[in-house]
Scaffold this active site. Structure first.
Site, PDB file in Angstrom:
ATOM      1  N   ARG A  48       0.836  -1.202   0.000  1.00 13.87           N
ATOM      2  CA  ARG A  48       0.000   0.000   0.000  1.00 13.87           C
ATOM      3  C   ARG A  48       0.869   1.249   0.000  1.00 13.87           C
ATOM      4  O   ARG A  48       0.557   2.249  -0.645  1.00 13.87           O
ATOM      5  CB  ARG A  48      -0.932  -0.003   1.224  1.00 13.87           C
ATOM      6  N   ASP A 172      -7.727  19.114 -14.372  1.00 14.92           N
ATOM      7  CA  ASP A 172      -8.048  17.783 -14.868  1.00 14.92           C
ATOM      8  C   ASP A 172      -7.631  17.717 -16.338  1.00 14.92           C
ATOM      9  O   ASP A 172      -8.194  18.408 -17.185  1.00 14.92           O
ATOM     10  CB  ASP A 172      -9.544  17.511 -14.718  1.00 14.92           C
ATOM     11  N   LYS A 197      -8.920   6.337 -19.024  1.00 17.85           N
ATOM     12  CA  LYS A 197      -9.294   6.854 -20.336  1.00 17.85           C
ATOM     13  C   LYS A 197      -8.121   6.799 -21.314  1.00 17.85           C
ATOM     14  O   LYS A 197      -7.622   5.734 -21.626  1.00 17.85           O
ATOM     15  CB  LYS A 197      -9.863   8.260 -20.165  1.00 17.85           C
TER      16      LYS A 197
END
Length: 373
Positions: A48, A172, A197
């Protein structure tokens, strides 16, 4: 030697395994790492906190965006949530009024649960930004181009406002990717991506990223990421790395096709509006009749009616019922996200096949309209 972005992409992960000379980097599935003694570490302790495969993709992302450090997350929304966690109750952010519905939903959740206020403004007008500034303003969150209305904003212009008022600028960059713009070089402090994406590009990996311009911001975000744990898995890190190797050539073909299709749609009598910036592979358009939307989406054969974007396959999304359904109807209509609007992620199939698919559907809709009067 400073390398071209195409070279960085293609050679990402190369020469990272000196022991074997493997070209494709290893997928390190181990969750734990041995310590030779107290205080001695290889740099990896628990997956992690850090993973060798994830580190490679993070280093690549930082180079692509010309940032100081990158962090890979389990999704784009996880990356945005981590960024929002930099702020506390009473803080205010100025954000794009036209933006992805998932971001809108998350902003409202943070407003309700944590008392962080969001001002949705038209980023084209500097005065709209400055009139919302006050002593509690901490950041500006910008989408450019926006999702789904494809509005562009000057990052450098907004950066001037942010820097003049000691605010963080968060951009973004999902739609354009660092192939078409690098917000940090224009003054942004943090860049976020839905790496699902264009960066991944094959509709086979869920991923997100945040890239920062300073060591201080990087350490703050790392602490948040390590505490929350929404990290990108080793296998997904490898998939993202593999996908990014072809980002440059994919973006070129996406854009080439999108330019042709935007002209086709602009000249079609079944289409009233086409929203395209002239760059990238994303566009939106409005069909002339709202009752055609359902049949149009059902009749597509090459293009897929689906909710994502940025993959090699062409997708059309219906924002009013999918990505932006959580935005109230009156607000959607005010912005222009009406029930006739469709968002088109233009793929890299042969452009003639994409256009033939559209033309066949439009012809069927016109024929049915004539029959039914």
């Amino acid at each position: 030697m400073k390398k071209h972005i195409d070279t960085i992409l293609v050679q990402s992960g190369n020469r990272t395994d000196a022991g074997t000379g493997a070209i494709s980097p290893a997928i390190h599935l181990s969750t734990a790492y041995e310590h030779k003694a107290i205080g001695q570490s290889t740099g990896f302790d628990y997956s992690r906190t850090g993973n060798p495969t994830r580190s490679i993709v993070e280093d690549t992302l930082a180079k692509l965006e010309e940032g100081h450090r990158a962090l890979a997350f389990s999704s784009g929304m996880a990356a945005i949530q981590a960024v929002l966690s930099l702020f506390t109750t009473g803080d205010e952010l100025i954000v794009s009024q036209d933006l992805y519905g998932g971001s809108y939903r998350l902003f409202l959740q943070f407003e309700k649960q944590y008392g962080i206020r969001f001002h949705f403004v038209d980023m084209h007008d500097d005065s709209r930004i400055t009139e919302k500034l006050n002593g509690r303003t901490k950041a500006i969150f910008l989408e450019t181009p926006t999702n789904p209305l494809m509005n562009e904003t000057s990052i450098s212009a907004v950066s001037s406002i942010a820097q003049g008022h000691n605010l963080l600028l968060i951009v973004d960059n999902t739609f354009y990717t660092p192939i078409l713009q690098k917000p940090i070089t224009e003054g942004a402090d943090i860049v976020v991506h839905s790496a699902t994406k264009y960066l991944g590009g094959h509709n086979d990996v869920l991923a997100g990223a945040a890239i920062v311009n300073s060591e201080e911001l990087g350490e703050k975000l790392f602490i948040i990421q390590n505490s929350i744990g929404a990290v990108l898995s080793p296998f997904d890190s490898w998939l993202l790395l593999r996908g990014m190797k072809t980002l440059s050539i994919r973006m070129a073909q996406h854009e080439k096709n999108a330019r042709v299709i935007s002209e086709y749609l602009k000249n079609h009598d079944c289409v009233s509006d086409v929203l395209y910036t002239g760059r990238g592979g994303m566009l939106s358009f409005r069909i002339t009749r709202e009752e055609w939307v359902g049949p149009f989406l059902q009749k597509l054969k090459v293009i897929t009616f689906a909710e994502s974007l940025g993959g090699v396959e062409s997708f059309i999304t219906y924002p009013a019922a999918q990505t932006h359904a959580d935005i109230p109807v009156m607000e959607r209509n005010r912005l222009g996200i009406c029930n006739r609007l469709l968002r088109f992620s233009v793929g890299i199939e042969h452009v003639d096949d994409i256009i033939s698919d559209l033309e066949n559907v439009f012809n069927q809709l016109r024929g049915e309209a004539i029959i039914h009067g």
